[in-house]
Design a protein around this motif. Structure first.
Motif, mmCIF file in Angstrom:
data_model
loop_
_atom_site.group_PDB
_atom_site.id
_atom_site.type_symbol
_atom_site.label_atom_id
_atom_site.label_comp_id
_atom_site.label_asym_id
_atom_site.label_seq_id
_atom_site.Cartn_x
_atom_site.Cartn_y
_atom_site.Cartn_z
ATOM 1 N N ASN A 170 0.812 -1.220 0.068
ATOM 2 C CA ASN A 170 -0.094 -0.001 -0.145
ATOM 3 C C ASN A 170 0.963 1.302 -0.123
ATOM 4 O OD1 ASN A 170 0.570 0.598 2.543
ATOM 5 N ND2 ASN A 170 -0.865 -0.769 3.501
ATOM 6 N N THR A 171 0.284 2.246 -0.323
ATOM 7 C CA THR A 171 1.039 3.824 -0.469
ATOM 8 C C THR A 171 1.884 4.187 0.806
ATOM 9 O OG1 THR A 171 -0.611 4.536 -1.866
ATOM 10 C CG2 THR A 171 0.595 6.015 -0.616
ATOM 11 N N THR A 172 1.314 3.878 2.008
ATOM 12 C CA THR A 172 2.045 4.247 3.229
ATOM 13 C C THR A 172 3.461 3.464 3.330
ATOM 14 O OG1 THR A 172 -0.152 4.869 4.344
ATOM 15 C CG2 THR A 172 1.819 4.401 5.598
ATOM 16 N N LYS A 173 3.252 2.077 3.135
ATOM 17 C CA LYS A 173 4.448 1.332 3.209
ATOM 18 C C LYS A 173 5.549 1.717 2.336
ATOM 19 C CE LYS A 173 2.091 -2.423 5.834
ATOM 20 N NZ LYS A 173 1.651 -3.825 5.806
ATOM 21 N N LEU A 174 4.998 2.052 1.038
ATOM 22 C CA LEU A 174 5.973 2.261 -0.071
ATOM 23 C C LEU A 174 6.624 3.559 0.019
ATOM 24 C CD1 LEU A 174 3.856 1.387 -3.298
ATOM 25 C CD2 LEU A 174 5.598 -0.075 -2.157
ATOM 26 N N LEU A 175 5.875 4.605 0.719
ATOM 27 C CA LEU A 175 6.675 5.729 0.782
ATOM 28 C C LEU A 175 7.642 5.568 1.795
ATOM 29 C CD1 LEU A 175 3.632 8.213 1.008
ATOM 30 C CD2 LEU A 175 5.266 8.119 -0.824
ATOM 31 N N ASN A 176 7.415 4.857 2.908
ATOM 32 C CA ASN A 176 8.239 4.611 3.932
ATOM 33 C C ASN A 176 9.523 3.713 3.600
ATOM 34 O OD1 ASN A 176 6.862 5.750 6.071
ATOM 35 N ND2 ASN A 176 6.111 3.938 6.743
ATOM 36 N N MET A 177 9.166 2.888 2.299
ATOM 37 C CA MET A 177 10.506 2.070 1.885
ATOM 38 C C MET A 177 11.521 3.018 1.027
ATOM 39 S SD MET A 177 8.338 -1.523 0.764
ATOM 40 C CE MET A 177 9.742 -2.290 -0.114
ATOM 41 N N LEU A 178 10.861 3.958 0.330
ATOM 42 C CA LEU A 178 11.406 4.919 -0.438
ATOM 43 C C LEU A 178 12.368 5.930 0.525
ATOM 44 C CD1 LEU A 178 8.709 6.258 -3.011
ATOM 45 C CD2 LEU A 178 10.929 5.364 -3.544
ATOM 46 N N ALA A 229 8.657 4.443 -7.081
ATOM 47 C CA ALA A 229 7.274 3.667 -6.899
ATOM 48 C C ALA A 229 6.126 4.193 -7.544
ATOM 49 C CB ALA A 229 6.982 3.897 -5.449
ATOM 50 N N MET A 230 5.204 3.641 -7.982
ATOM 51 C CA MET A 230 4.260 3.859 -8.575
ATOM 52 C C MET A 230 2.770 3.856 -7.798
ATOM 53 S SD MET A 230 4.796 2.249 -12.351
ATOM 54 C CE MET A 230 4.185 3.457 -13.340
ATOM 55 N N ILE A 231 2.413 5.085 -7.270
ATOM 56 C CA ILE A 231 1.356 5.085 -6.081
ATOM 57 C C ILE A 231 0.170 5.824 -6.818
ATOM 58 C CG2 ILE A 231 3.084 5.038 -4.706
ATOM 59 C CD1 ILE A 231 2.422 7.900 -3.775
ATOM 60 N N GLU A 232 -0.831 5.714 -5.818
ATOM 61 C CA GLU A 232 -2.193 6.427 -6.191
ATOM 62 C C GLU A 232 -2.523 7.162 -5.103
ATOM 63 O OE1 GLU A 232 -5.270 3.042 -5.690
ATOM 64 O OE2 GLU A 232 -3.286 2.385 -6.049
ATOM 65 N N GLY A 233 -2.029 7.164 -3.809
ATOM 66 C CA GLY A 233 -2.205 7.818 -2.680
ATOM 67 C C GLY A 233 -1.539 9.158 -2.704
ATOM 68 N N ARG A 234 -1.970 10.200 -1.668
ATOM 69 C CA ARG A 234 -1.497 11.407 -1.510
ATOM 70 C C ARG A 234 0.030 11.102 -1.007
ATOM 71 N NH1 ARG A 234 -5.273 15.538 -0.394
ATOM 72 N NH2 ARG A 234 -7.204 14.896 -1.078
ATOM 73 N N PHE A 235 0.924 12.021 -1.284
ATOM 74 C CA PHE A 235 2.388 11.756 -0.726
ATOM 75 C C PHE A 235 2.959 13.177 -0.441
ATOM 76 C CE2 PHE A 235 2.484 12.585 -5.299
ATOM 77 C CZ PHE A 235 3.671 13.227 -5.606
ATOM 78 N N PRO A 236 3.935 13.555 0.405
ATOM 79 C CA PRO A 236 4.619 14.845 0.535
ATOM 80 C C PRO A 236 5.556 15.210 -0.592
ATOM 81 C CG PRO A 236 5.761 13.027 1.824
ATOM 82 C CD PRO A 236 4.427 12.401 1.166
ATOM 83 N N GLY A 254 -4.110 3.359 -1.127
ATOM 84 C CA GLY A 254 -4.572 4.755 -1.973
ATOM 85 C C GLY A 254 -6.176 4.794 -2.127
ATOM 86 N N THR A 255 -6.692 3.789 -2.697
ATOM 87 C CA THR A 255 -8.097 3.557 -3.075
ATOM 88 C C THR A 255 -9.004 3.970 -1.952
ATOM 89 O OG1 THR A 255 -8.337 1.158 -2.685
ATOM 90 C CG2 THR A 255 -7.962 2.009 -5.136
ATOM 91 N N ARG A 256 -8.672 3.513 -0.609
ATOM 92 C CA ARG A 256 -9.343 3.902 0.689
ATOM 93 C C ARG A 256 -9.149 5.376 0.898
ATOM 94 N NH1 ARG A 256 -10.178 0.593 5.899
ATOM 95 N NH2 ARG A 256 -11.234 2.158 7.126
ATOM 96 N N GLU A 257 -7.986 5.922 0.646
ATOM 97 C CA GLU A 257 -7.606 7.339 1.165
ATOM 98 C C GLU A 257 -8.497 8.177 0.119
ATOM 99 O OE1 GLU A 257 -3.785 9.123 -0.348
ATOM 100 O OE2 GLU A 257 -3.234 9.215 2.079
ATOM 101 N N ILE A 258 -8.452 7.665 -1.126
ATOM 102 C CA ILE A 258 -9.297 8.627 -2.139
ATOM 103 C C ILE A 258 -10.737 8.860 -1.682
ATOM 104 C CG2 ILE A 258 -10.202 9.037 -4.642
ATOM 105 C CD1 ILE A 258 -7.676 7.247 -5.463
ATOM 106 N N LEU A 259 -11.456 7.563 -1.288
ATOM 107 C CA LEU A 259 -12.684 7.547 -0.823
ATOM 108 C C LEU A 259 -12.692 8.324 0.353
ATOM 109 C CD1 LEU A 259 -15.709 6.647 -1.064
ATOM 110 C CD2 LEU A 259 -15.069 4.640 0.011
ATOM 111 N N ILE A 272 -2.259 8.500 -11.137
ATOM 112 C CA ILE A 272 -1.236 7.676 -10.871
ATOM 113 C C ILE A 272 0.108 8.250 -10.813
ATOM 114 C CG2 ILE A 272 -0.532 5.318 -10.976
ATOM 115 C CD1 ILE A 272 -3.509 5.451 -10.000
ATOM 116 N N VAL A 273 1.171 8.346 -9.873
ATOM 117 C CA VAL A 273 2.169 8.916 -9.934
ATOM 118 C C VAL A 273 3.330 8.271 -9.700
ATOM 119 C CG1 VAL A 273 1.256 11.153 -9.510
ATOM 120 C CG2 VAL A 273 2.274 9.682 -7.745
ATOM 121 N N PHE A 274 4.235 8.378 -10.725
ATOM 122 C CA PHE A 274 5.630 7.759 -10.573
ATOM 123 C C PHE A 274 6.836 8.675 -9.641
ATOM 124 C CE2 PHE A 274 9.911 7.046 -12.412
ATOM 125 C CZ PHE A 274 9.977 5.717 -12.506
#
Length: 309
Positions: A145-153, A161-168, A215-220, A287-289
């Protein structure tokens, strides 16, 4: 000594011939945990040693890096800038070490992350094109999920990463990969008491959705928040961590859900799922890279992006 200016942080980073030393590693750990005692335990050194390392860096950069608000330890503005810049340098160094260790084999491993929706439904075809064009290219793909991918980055275990959720955006550079429609759907055999026309008409239904951090849950959730409601407004919630399972459960009329149109396109074509037309729900999402801001590998990452587009 080398002075390197990082525009996003508005500070110069002073480096000797080597990259990061033990004091900067201490600072990165303390800045991440915001606790000197926990940092000392994680680094297996004493707390006075942590304090000594931080004081050395404060004298080296001629600025305070931490402050106290009551008993809470916080980064100063300068400390936050230094943390972001040193994290990028540390992550670049990890990748550089990886490349140097594998250059003899003429392989440049790229650690890529993707959210579950992207990894399962959007990325496989363009990724297959990339691998056919570059058969010697080594890629490690992590799907989460988005949160875990951001932490891995942030930790340097992922390059991109290719994500759909919000990011700083102050932490990451990014390019928009796709714009996709996010829609409410139900089983084609589902019967509403009264055909819904606005989002609140769906509240008597059971909602199938992903786990927190996806990401999908965050959008909703952000959409519902803008309409002064939340997921608890639905009569029931089924939380499922797998996107394909959500699609199948929706086909089997176990509840309604909100998904990207590309995820349910085949199900709609087969007549197993139908879109729920709502007057007040129209979302097209990016969807962002993304990769760490100011990375020295930005050019390579942008080339990967172009080949996946």
């Amino acid at each position: 000594m080398i002075l390197t200016y990082y525009p996003a942080t508005r500070i110069f980073i002073r480096m000797e011939a080597t990259m990061l030393d033990f004091r900067t590693e201490t600072f990165l750990c303390a800045a991440r945990l915001l606790n000197f005692t926990r940092a000392a335990a994680e680094l297996n050194i004493t707390q006075p040693a942590v304090t000594q390392h931080i004081h050395y860096l404060e004298e080296y950069y001629h600025t305070k890096l931490f402050s106290l608000r009551g008993k809470k330890l916080l980064l100063t503005e300068q400390g936050e800038h230094l943390y972001q810049a040193l994290t990028t340098i540390r992550n670049d160094e990890l990748r550089l070490q990886n490349e140097l260790n594998t250059i003899a084999k003429r392989k440049k491993p790229l650690s890529m992350g993707a959210t579950m929706t992207v990894g399962e439904f959007m990325l496989p075809v363009p990724l297959s094109r990339l691998l056919r064009s570059h058969p010697d290219r080594k890629i490690r793909l992590s799907i989460d999920n988005t949160t875990k991918l951001l932490n891995m980055l942030r930790e340097g275990t992922l390059d991109v990463a290719m994500i759909e959720g919000r990011f700083p955006k102050e932490e990451f550079d990014f390019l928009i990969w796709k714009q996709v429609e996010f829609i409410p759907v139900c089983s084609s055999r589902h019967h509403f008491r009264e055909e819904p026309s606005i989002i609140s008409d769906l509240f008597p239904e059971t909602l199938i959705l992903r786990e927190s951090g996806s990401g999908t849950r965050e959008i909703l959730e952000f959409y519902l928040k803008d309409h002064d409601c939340d997921v608890d407004c639905f009569s029931g919630i089924q939380e499922i961590t797998n996107m394909n399972a959500i699609r199948i459960l929706t086909e089997e009329d176990c509840g309604i859900t909100f998904l990207y149109e590309s995820v349910v396109r085949d199900s709609i074509r087969r007549g197993a799922i139908r879109q729920i037309p709502l007057k007040d729900f129209h979302i097209v999402h990016n969807i962002v890279f993304i990769w760490r801001k100011n990375s020295i590998f930005s050019g390579e990452y942008q080339e990967i992006f172009r080949e996946l587009s």
